[in-house]
Design an enzyme around this catalytic site. Structure first.
Site, PDB file in Angstrom:
ATOM      1  N   LYS A  15      45.962  38.239  41.723  1.00 39.52           N
ATOM      2  CA  LYS A  15      45.988  39.700  41.831  1.00 39.52           C
ATOM      3  C   LYS A  15      46.777  40.149  43.068  1.00 39.52           C
ATOM      4  CE  LYS A  15      41.504  40.100  42.044  1.00 39.52           C
ATOM      5  NZ  LYS A  15      41.148  38.671  42.096  1.00 39.52           N
ATOM      6  N   ARG A  86      34.327  45.808  40.772  1.00 40.30           N
ATOM      7  CA  ARG A  86      33.781  44.455  40.623  1.00 40.30           C
ATOM      8  C   ARG A  86      32.434  44.455  39.952  1.00 40.30           C
ATOM      9  NH1 ARG A  86      37.114  41.931  44.736  1.00 40.30           N
ATOM     10  NH2 ARG A  86      36.597  39.748  44.724  1.00 40.30           N
ATOM     11  N   ARG A 120      45.102  27.917  49.150  1.00 44.15           N
ATOM     12  CA  ARG A 120      45.787  29.134  49.623  1.00 44.15           C
ATOM     13  C   ARG A 120      45.857  29.145  51.151  1.00 44.15           C
ATOM     14  NH1 ARG A 120      43.604  34.710  47.634  1.00 44.15           N
ATOM     15  NH2 ARG A 120      41.639  33.813  48.351  1.00 44.15           N
ATOM     16  N   ARG A 149      41.778  31.382  54.618  1.00 48.40           N
ATOM     17  CA  ARG A 149      40.785  32.455  54.635  1.00 48.40           C
ATOM     18  C   ARG A 149      39.392  31.864  54.784  1.00 48.40           C
ATOM     19  NH1 ARG A 149      41.789  36.777  49.828  1.00 48.40           N
ATOM     20  NH2 ARG A 149      39.594  36.409  49.436  1.00 48.40           N
ATOM     21  N   ARG A 160      31.788  32.570  44.864  1.00 41.63           N
ATOM     22  CA  ARG A 160      32.563  33.759  44.478  1.00 41.63           C
ATOM     23  C   ARG A 160      32.793  33.777  42.967  1.00 41.63           C
ATOM     24  NH1 ARG A 160      37.549  32.966  48.083  1.00 41.63           N
ATOM     25  NH2 ARG A 160      38.407  34.707  46.898  1.00 41.63           N
TER      26      ARG A 160
HETATM   27  P1  AP5 Z   1      46.139  35.353  45.117  1.00 40.79           P
HETATM   28  O1  AP5 Z   1      47.249  36.222  44.643  1.00 40.79           O
HETATM   29  O2  AP5 Z   1      45.796  35.381  46.571  1.00 40.79           O
HETATM   30  O3  AP5 Z   1      44.841  35.590  44.191  1.00 40.79           O
HETATM   31  P2  AP5 Z   1      43.821  36.815  44.115  1.00 40.79           P
HETATM   32  O4  AP5 Z   1      43.533  37.042  42.661  1.00 40.79           O
HETATM   33  O5  AP5 Z   1      44.316  37.975  44.908  1.00 40.79           O
HETATM   34  O6  AP5 Z   1      42.576  36.126  44.782  1.00 40.79           O
HETATM   35  P3  AP5 Z   1      41.564  36.672  45.879  1.00 40.79           P
HETATM   36  O7  AP5 Z   1      40.803  35.469  46.345  1.00 40.79           O
HETATM   37  O8  AP5 Z   1      42.242  37.474  46.935  1.00 40.79           O
HETATM   38  O9  AP5 Z   1      40.669  37.574  45.012  1.00 40.79           O
HETATM   39  P4  AP5 Z   1      39.242  37.958  45.312  1.00 40.79           P
HETATM   40  O10 AP5 Z   1      39.085  39.008  44.276  1.00 40.79           O
HETATM   41  O11 AP5 Z   1      38.216  36.919  45.341  1.00 40.79           O
HETATM   42  O12 AP5 Z   1      39.300  38.379  46.855  1.00 40.79           O
HETATM   43  P5  AP5 Z   1      39.279  39.778  47.565  1.00 40.79           P
HETATM   44  O13 AP5 Z   1      40.143  39.658  48.750  1.00 40.79           O
HETATM   45  O14 AP5 Z   1      39.499  40.877  46.606  1.00 40.79           O
HETATM   46  O15 AP5 Z   1      46.480  33.852  44.670  1.00 40.79           O
HETATM   47  C1  AP5 Z   1      45.603  32.782  45.001  1.00 40.79           C
HETATM   48  C2  AP5 Z   1      46.438  31.530  45.350  1.00 40.79           C
HETATM   49  O16 AP5 Z   1      47.127  31.088  44.194  1.00 40.79           O
HETATM   50  C3  AP5 Z   1      47.521  31.758  46.429  1.00 40.79           C
HETATM   51  O17 AP5 Z   1      47.593  30.625  47.250  1.00 40.79           O
HETATM   52  C4  AP5 Z   1      48.804  31.940  45.621  1.00 40.79           C
HETATM   53  O18 AP5 Z   1      49.938  31.489  46.355  1.00 40.79           O
HETATM   54  C5  AP5 Z   1      48.545  31.078  44.410  1.00 40.79           C
HETATM   55  N1  AP5 Z   1      49.139  31.620  43.197  1.00 40.79           N
HETATM   56  C6  AP5 Z   1      49.186  32.911  42.792  1.00 40.79           C
HETATM   57  N2  AP5 Z   1      49.797  33.031  41.609  1.00 40.79           N
HETATM   58  C7  AP5 Z   1      50.119  31.764  41.226  1.00 40.79           C
HETATM   59  C8  AP5 Z   1      50.764  31.207  40.081  1.00 40.79           C
HETATM   60  N3  AP5 Z   1      51.199  31.994  39.085  1.00 40.79           N
HETATM   61  N4  AP5 Z   1      50.901  29.854  40.014  1.00 40.79           N
HETATM   62  C9  AP5 Z   1      50.482  29.067  41.039  1.00 40.79           C
HETATM   63  N5  AP5 Z   1      49.876  29.531  42.155  1.00 40.79           N
HETATM   64  C10 AP5 Z   1      49.704  30.862  42.242  1.00 40.79           C
HETATM   65  O19 AP5 Z   1      37.739  39.870  48.009  1.00 40.79           O
HETATM   66  C11 AP5 Z   1      37.198  39.053  49.016  1.00 40.79           C
HETATM   67  C12 AP5 Z   1      35.748  39.447  49.268  1.00 40.79           C
HETATM   68  O20 AP5 Z   1      35.696  40.838  49.691  1.00 40.79           O
HETATM   69  C13 AP5 Z   1      34.795  39.401  48.079  1.00 40.79           C
HETATM   70  O21 AP5 Z   1      34.284  38.101  47.897  1.00 40.79           O
HETATM   71  C14 AP5 Z   1      33.735  40.426  48.487  1.00 40.79           C
HETATM   72  O22 AP5 Z   1      32.858  39.882  49.448  1.00 40.79           O
HETATM   73  C15 AP5 Z   1      34.551  41.501  49.165  1.00 40.79           C
HETATM   74  N6  AP5 Z   1      34.990  42.539  48.217  1.00 40.79           N
HETATM   75  C16 AP5 Z   1      36.275  42.822  47.863  1.00 40.79           C
HETATM   76  N7  AP5 Z   1      36.314  43.809  46.966  1.00 40.79           N
HETATM   77  C17 AP5 Z   1      35.030  44.171  46.747  1.00 40.79           C
HETATM   78  C18 AP5 Z   1      34.410  45.124  45.890  1.00 40.79           C
HETATM   79  N8  AP5 Z   1      35.138  45.900  45.085  1.00 40.79           N
HETATM   80  N9  AP5 Z   1      33.062  45.212  45.897  1.00 40.79           N
HETATM   81  C19 AP5 Z   1      32.319  44.443  46.695  1.00 40.79           C
HETATM   82  N10 AP5 Z   1      32.833  43.507  47.514  1.00 40.79           N
HETATM   83  C20 AP5 Z   1      34.173  43.368  47.541  1.00 40.79           C
END
Ligand code: AP5
Length: 203
Positions: A15, A86, A120, A149, A160
């Site tokens: 994402k 979420r 990552r 991270r 997660r």
């Molecule tokens: P990446 O693009 O970083 O993936 P992502 O889907 O953004 O993953 P996140 O871990 O950031 O999502 P998340 O939803 O858990 O975290 P968030 O920060 O929102 O890609 C991942 C890896 O794969 C990278 O190394 C990339 O290079 C590689 N990659 C990408 N595409 C690829 C491909 N096509 N092929 C190969 N490799 C590839 O949330 C973190 C925390 O914040 C949550 O756990 C929660 O505690 C809190 N939080 C956030 N939003 C909320 C909410 N709405 N409500 C409550 N708590 C929340």
């Protein structure tokens, strides 16, 4: 035409990677609760700090996150929303504050998700996202400053994913039932996945 895009997917689905490209391509805001919370991890709220939830892989309480999203969307003329909603209560709140032009679900299998997350690395200066195996920078100065991270250790990653299955899959089902969801296979190179999403958004 304004673009109001919701990008849904499991942790590690890509994402963040794709949202950054979409924001650039369409000249819209990248609204991400994850980055906003990471920038304010030690902020005191009546529920505790975001860190206390995030480092355990749990969701930060809805009122904290809803407020972040409301403020960000109010200022945005077109956006790609990443990391929200979420759970169903966040989805309901979102429907009260904005309409959406496209809802895209990035579909990636479980073991691929774990590999992507544990490998990552983040650039703390630019926010750019890398991977030890799939996307490693050539520039040694960048390599040296990359960090993992706090929530990308394998145990937290598994938690997660559990939280995602329990809370966020019903949100995906909700959009699917409304007929709004476009599913995109996220298991291809980032460039190929981007083309698939761009086709959906442009049409
Ligand atoms: P990446 O693009 O970083 O993936 P992502 O889907 O953004 O993953 P996140 O871990 O950031 O999502 P998340 O939803 O858990 O975290 P968030 O920060 O929102 O890609 C991942 C890896 O794969 C990278 O190394 C990339 O290079 C590689 N990659 C990408 N595409 C690829 C491909 N096509 N092929 C190969 N490799 C590839 O949330 C973190 C925390 O914040 C949550 O756990 C929660 O505690 C809190 N939080 C956030 N939003 C909320 C909410 N709405 N409500 C409550 N708590 C929340």
């Amino acid at each position: 035409m304004s673009h109001r895009i919701l990008l849904l997917g499991a942790p590690g689905a890509g994402k963040g990677t794709q949202s950054r490209k979409l924001a650039e391509e369409f000249g819209i805001e990248h609204v991400t609760t994850g980055d906003a919370l990471r920038a304010n991890k030690d902020m005191e709220t009546e529920y505790g700090t975001p860190r206390s939830f995030m480092d355990a892989g749990e969701l930060v309480p809805d009122p904290v996150v809803n407020e972040i999203v409301k403020a960000a969307l109010e200022d945005a003329d077109g956006f790609v929303l990443d990391g929200y909603p979420r759970n169903l209560s966040q989805a309901e709140y979102l429907s009260e504050i904005t309409d959406l032009d496209a809802v895209v679900f990035l579909d990636v299998g479980e073991e691929e998700l774990v590999n992507r997350l544990t490998g990552r690395r983040m650039d703390p200066e630019t926010g750019d996202i890398y991977h030890v195996e799939f996307d490693w920078p050539e520039d040694e100065a960048i390599q040296e400053r990359l960090v993992q991270r706090d929530d990308d250790e394998e145990d937290t990653v598994r938690e997660r994913l559990r939280v995602y299955h329990e809370n966020t899959e019903p949100v995906i089902e909700h959009f699917r039932e409304r007929g709004d969801l476009v599913e995109v296979d996220g298991e291809a190179t980032p460039a190929d996945v981007f083309e698939r999403i761009r086709d959906v958004v442009a049409n």
